[in-house]
Scaffold this motif. Structure first.
Motif, short mmCIF file in Angstrom:
data_model
loop_
_atom_site.label_atom_id
_atom_site.label_comp_id
_atom_site.label_asym_id
_atom_site.label_seq_id
_atom_site.Cartn_x
_atom_site.Cartn_y
_atom_site.Cartn_z
N ASP A 367 -6.13 3.43 -4.13
CA ASP A 367 -6.49 2.23 -3.37
C ASP A 367 -5.25 1.36 -3.12
O ASP A 367 -5.03 0.88 -2.00
N VAL A 368 -4.41 1.16 -4.15
CA VAL A 368 -3.20 0.36 -3.99
C VAL A 368 -2.19 1.09 -3.09
O VAL A 368 -1.54 0.48 -2.24
N LYS A 371 -3.02 0.66 0.49
CA LYS A 371 -2.65 -0.68 0.96
C LYS A 371 -1.14 -0.77 1.19
O LYS A 371 -0.68 -1.39 2.15
N ALA A 471 0.11 -8.25 -5.45
CA ALA A 471 -1.23 -8.66 -5.04
C ALA A 471 -1.19 -9.60 -3.85
O ALA A 471 -2.03 -9.51 -2.94
N ARG A 476 -4.41 -8.45 -2.09
CA ARG A 476 -5.42 -7.93 -3.02
C ARG A 476 -6.21 -9.10 -3.63
O ARG A 476 -6.01 -9.50 -4.78
N TYR A 479 -8.00 -8.49 -7.05
CA TYR A 479 -7.14 -8.53 -8.23
C TYR A 479 -6.80 -9.97 -8.59
O TYR A 479 -6.82 -10.35 -9.77
#
Length: 619
Positions: A367-368, A371, A471, A476, A479
């Motif tokens: 997922d990160v 991004k 983040a 994010r 987060y």
């Protein structure tokens, strides 16, 4: 008796306008005051006119004695000295003109405001600016000691501009008695002359460059360049930068202008911003760099030397910071397995076939990663030199990859260079991806000596700061929601008092000892709602941490609480600023750190008033 009192009050009411008129006549005729008067439909409108009138009078009075360092303002080719003086005087904001009295008459829609100050107060205002100049020089000196050339250039130039705006510029002196208006341009030229830029390679339309200061990698540097079609913003980090040229554009020389004015980062400091708008930009020819190179065929590297005056090798030298390699306890014995995974990831990024590396990630890590590859146009910079560390929690961290990220919205194309850090779980899957802090900031933490600090402590703090930065860059919000405590104190831009009664915690939070300027406090949900709007409005957000200081609140034996002071440069597609970030973080649960306090203070705040842990936790 009552009748006498009433008569006395009536007499005072009759005489009051006459007394006020006499006082105003005295102010105007005594020669002891500067004054101005304004009328308007509202008090604010009248006050603005009165202040303008006051500034005009001061400018007229000091004009003959005002020393201009350069030909600042021109009218039809001739120097308009009076206009320049008036503009310089107007840079003293209403907050700086602290001893200006106000006298209001009438009611809306016919209001008259009179402003006046003792002439003897003017020298105090100049002295306040001189103190600000010295503070900026001290920051620049400290930055230069740590080879933070971008920060040194910025603060030296800002101090130089402020000095040039003084009535007597030569009165601003350092501790040794040297005139700063003479010394600062010498310092700026010296830094620029010691910066070298070298061509490393060209792949397609992307050009990799190496940036050194006195033969060692710059920690950070900003520059402008032409991509053959338009002017673009570029940035170098830890010795590496990248130019993204217009498709198909070929050239023998690449031209760069190293940034030193940093006008966009002066936002929030009205006085400094006004000065930079009034005082003409000082030209430093040394900031202009030409780098010789040619397009590489089939992605091969071509390193070509520059003209002798700007000679540099195309290799990245080691930094002055102590080596941050793995200690014996951090050595990874089975590094080949991690190397294999990283080779797949690098191949996927270079080929832009990002899905090829999906099997190397956990669901959270993927997922990160998704991004990150959506963060502008990303590409690998230079030849990665991967180093693997085994952390105290059993995970393995891979460092050594640098990537550039380009964005095309806004006035100019913007490129950032970031270190990218990969974390492997015990199953050798990548469970997290983050932007690194940079070699200097890493060294500040990894090599910091403090009683009771262990490798685990340093790893924990660095991991937290990297995740925090990432983040915000990758937006994010989930987060960020998780790491802020529900009762977090969040202060942005202006100071307010904490309502202790509202937080019945064992360790109460306060703001004792702080001057109140006008700080806005938000609860968690309001802050996150504002942040969500910011994320939506901006194509990109980038954070750069310039320096940091970490304090462990060791008196709380049952908790791991850290106060983190850090200089932050914030850049987005719509806005940029610079200031000081303070985070009070409870890391007792290593897997779920909680931010108890987050403050952001604008750049103009005195260093003595930067928040620290002592401002919030009582004994």
């Amino acid at each position: 008796m009552k009748r006498r009192i009433i008569n006395l009050w009536l007499l005072l009411l009759v005489l009051c306008p006459a007394l006020e008129a006499q006082n105003w006549d005295y102010i105007r005729s005594s020669g002891e005051y500067y004054y101005g008067s304004g009328t308007g439909k509202t008090e604010a409108e009248a006050d603005k006119a009165a202040l303008n009138d006051l500034v005009q009078m001061i400018a007229v009075h000091v004009s003959s004695d005002f020393q201009s360092q350069t030909d600042e303002t021109q009218t039809n080719g001739n120097i308009d000295h009076k206009t320049y003086v008036r503009n310089c005087v107007s840079t003293y904001s209403s907050s700086a003109l602290t001893n200006v009295e106000k006298w209001t008459e009438g009611k809306e829609p016919e209001v008259t405001v009179r402003r006046y100050m003792l002439r003897s107060e003017l020298d105090k205002i100049y002295e306040k600016r001189i103190e600000k100049i010295r503070d900026m020089v001290a920051i620049a000196d400290g930055a230069l000691e740590k080879a933070k050339v971008d920060m040194a250039l910025q603060y030296y130039y800002w101090a130089y501009s402020l000095a040039r705006s003084l009535q007597h510029p030569t009165e601003a002196k350092d501790e040794a008695g040297h005139s700063l208006v003479t010394l600062l341009p010498v310092k700026i030229r010296g830094i620029l002359e010691d910066i070298s830029v070298a061509f490393e390679k060209r792949e397609g339309d992307c050009v990799d460059l190496v940036f050194n200061y006195k033969g060692r990698p710059v920690s950070g540097l900003d520059f402008l360049y032409s991509d053959g079609r338009e002017e673009c913003d570029g940035a170098a980090k830890d010795g590496r930068g990248m130019l993204e040229m217009a498709p198909g554009y070929e050239t023998e020389f690449y031209h760069l202008d190293i940034e030193y004015e940093y006008k966009n980062l002066a936002r929030g400091d009205d006085e400094l911003q006004a000065v930079l708008n009034v005082v003409a930009k000082a030209a430093f020819p040394e900031s202009s760099v030409s780098v010789k190179g040619r397009a590489a065929q089939d992605g091969t590297s071509v390193a070509v030397s520059q003209p002798a005056a700007r000679l540099a090798t195309a290799s990245v030298a080691t930094t002055d910071a102590p080596a941050a390699g793995p200690s014996p306890s951090q050595t990874v014995d089975d590094a080949a397995l991690y190397c294999e995974a990283m080779e797949k990831v690098l191949a996927a990024i270079k080929s832009r076939n990002y899905v090829k590396a999906s099997s190397c990630f956990t669901l959270e890590g993927l997922d990160v990663y998704n991004k990150l590859i959506s963060y502008g146009t990303g590409r690998v910079v230079g030849q990665p030199d991967m180093v693997y560390y085994r952390s105290t929690n059993g995970q393995v961290v891979a460092r050594g990859l640098q990537m550039s990220f380009s964005f095309t919205s806004g006035k100019r194309k913007k490129t950032f260079v970031e270190d990218v850090v990969f974390t492997f779980n015990p199953d050798k899957k990548i469970c997290n991806v983050a932007f690194g802090l940079g070699k200097v900031a890493e060294s500040d933490i990894l090599n910091r000596y403090a009683p009771g600090w262990k490798d685990e402590t340093r790893e924990l703090i660095m991991e937290f700061l990297e995740n925090y930065k990432t983040a915000y860059c990758l937006k994010r919000l989930d987060y960020i929601r998780d790491i802020f405590a529900d009762d977090a104190v969040i202060i942005v831009g202006n100071i307010v008092k904490r309502n202790l009664a509202a937080v019945p915690e064992e360790r109460a939070i306060s703001l004792e000892g702080q001057d109140i300027i006008k700080y806005n406090r938000y609860d968690k949900e309001t802050y996150l709602a504002n942040l969500a709007r910011t994320f939506k409005l901006n194509e990109f957000i980038n954070l750069r941490f310039t320096n940091n200081d970490v304090q462990w609140l060791e008196k709380y034996e049952d908790a791991e609480i850290y106060g983190i002071q850090i200089g932050q440069e914030y850049t987005s597609s719509r806005y940029a600023d610079k200031g000081y970030l303070f985070l009070l973080v409870d890391m007792t649960d290593h897997d779920a750190p909680q931010i108890k306090v987050r403050t952001w203070q604008p750049n103009e705040v005195s260093m003595s008033k930067i928040f620290s842990a002592g401002d919030f936790y009582n004994d």
